[in-house]
Design an enzyme around this catalytic site. Sequence first.
Site, short mmCIF file in Angstrom:
data_model
loop_
_atom_site.label_atom_id
_atom_site.label_comp_id
_atom_site.label_asym_id
_atom_site.label_seq_id
_atom_site.Cartn_x
_atom_site.Cartn_y
_atom_site.Cartn_z
N ALA A 18 0.81 -1.23 0.00
CA ALA A 18 0.00 0.00 0.00
C ALA A 18 0.83 1.27 0.00
O ALA A 18 0.42 2.30 -0.54
CB ALA A 18 -0.94 0.00 1.20
N PHE B 180 -5.38 1.25 3.87
CA PHE B 180 -6.52 0.85 4.69
C PHE B 180 -6.12 0.29 6.05
O PHE B 180 -6.86 0.39 7.02
CB PHE B 180 -7.35 -0.21 3.95
CG PHE B 180 -7.99 0.30 2.70
CD1 PHE B 180 -8.29 1.64 2.53
CD2 PHE B 180 -8.30 -0.57 1.66
CE1 PHE B 180 -8.89 2.12 1.37
CE2 PHE B 180 -8.89 -0.11 0.49
CZ PHE B 180 -9.19 1.23 0.35
N HIS C 281 -3.83 -9.86 -4.44
CA HIS C 281 -5.10 -9.57 -3.77
C HIS C 281 -6.16 -9.08 -4.74
O HIS C 281 -7.17 -8.50 -4.33
CB HIS C 281 -4.87 -8.53 -2.66
CG HIS C 281 -3.98 -9.05 -1.57
ND1 HIS C 281 -3.32 -8.22 -0.67
CD2 HIS C 281 -3.62 -10.31 -1.23
CE1 HIS C 281 -2.61 -8.95 0.16
NE2 HIS C 281 -2.76 -10.21 -0.17
N CYS D 133 -18.19 -12.56 -11.11
CA CYS D 133 -19.13 -13.45 -10.44
C CYS D 133 -18.32 -14.46 -9.63
O CYS D 133 -17.35 -15.04 -10.15
CB CYS D 133 -19.99 -14.18 -11.47
SG CYS D 133 -20.95 -15.55 -10.77
N ASN E 238 10.54 1.05 3.11
CA ASN E 238 9.30 1.23 3.88
C ASN E 238 9.55 2.22 4.99
O ASN E 238 10.59 2.17 5.65
CB ASN E 238 8.85 -0.12 4.47
CG ASN E 238 7.40 -0.10 4.91
OD1 ASN E 238 6.50 0.19 4.12
ND2 ASN E 238 7.15 -0.41 6.17
#
Length: 253
Positions: free
Chosen positions: A29, A40, A126, A134, A225
């Site tokens: 992210a 999130f 992900h 569907c 990071n």
Amino acid sequence: MIASDLRTGVERLGDMIAAAKVIVPFTGAGISTEAGIPDFRSPGGLWTRNRPIGFDEFVASQDARDESWRRRFAMDATFAQARPARGHRALASLYRAGKIPAVITQNIDNLHQASGFAAADVIELHGNTTYARCIGCGQRYELSWVKERFEPDGAAPDCTICNEPVKTATISFGQAMPEAEMERAAALAQQCDLFIAIGSSLVVWPAAGFPLMAKKAGAKLVIINREQTDQDDVADLVLRYDIGETLGPFVGN
């Protein structure tokens, strides 16, 4: 080795990129926050304000499906306005130069494709939130189709072919990881000579195992990071700086 300052770290990273024949980036992210996509999971993030809807709940409950789609359409403007950030563009430059065969990503925002990666070379662990499928037969639906049917009464539509629920093409909590993507990511991790984890907390398994897999196979490991990760101690280089500033120098023309 933890970079003592940004300039030294970027120079060291540049040397490692120059020496590498096959580079595999693994993105989380953090690479997309500069593009306006919220993280999130972080404190104050969406998931701290709204409990995530798990896959089993989505399948079992019409109310859960309705709420899931309400949340997705509430994020429409955020995803629509997002453009590839410096991190995405730097990786795309290395991809065009032939250094990167594919990118492994935990992100669902389609920004690697928008930056210039061929869709086939973006391994989405992900899934992808920019279209729907569907859950029964796998039929693809565009979000505009879902929205047209959702908006009149706020009810999530079902598949026109098999009547099973339609959900964003993402992997929800409790849903099986995509086998083909996991296998391809594992193969890339074991074939590269430089693995760069970017903007991932490296706490979501089994995806977090790929950096260790690459290291075990003999690759150099770089972690970019802002926050410390559990894998910093095995990395060859750790850069705890802004991703855009760190990768900006590698954005090509």
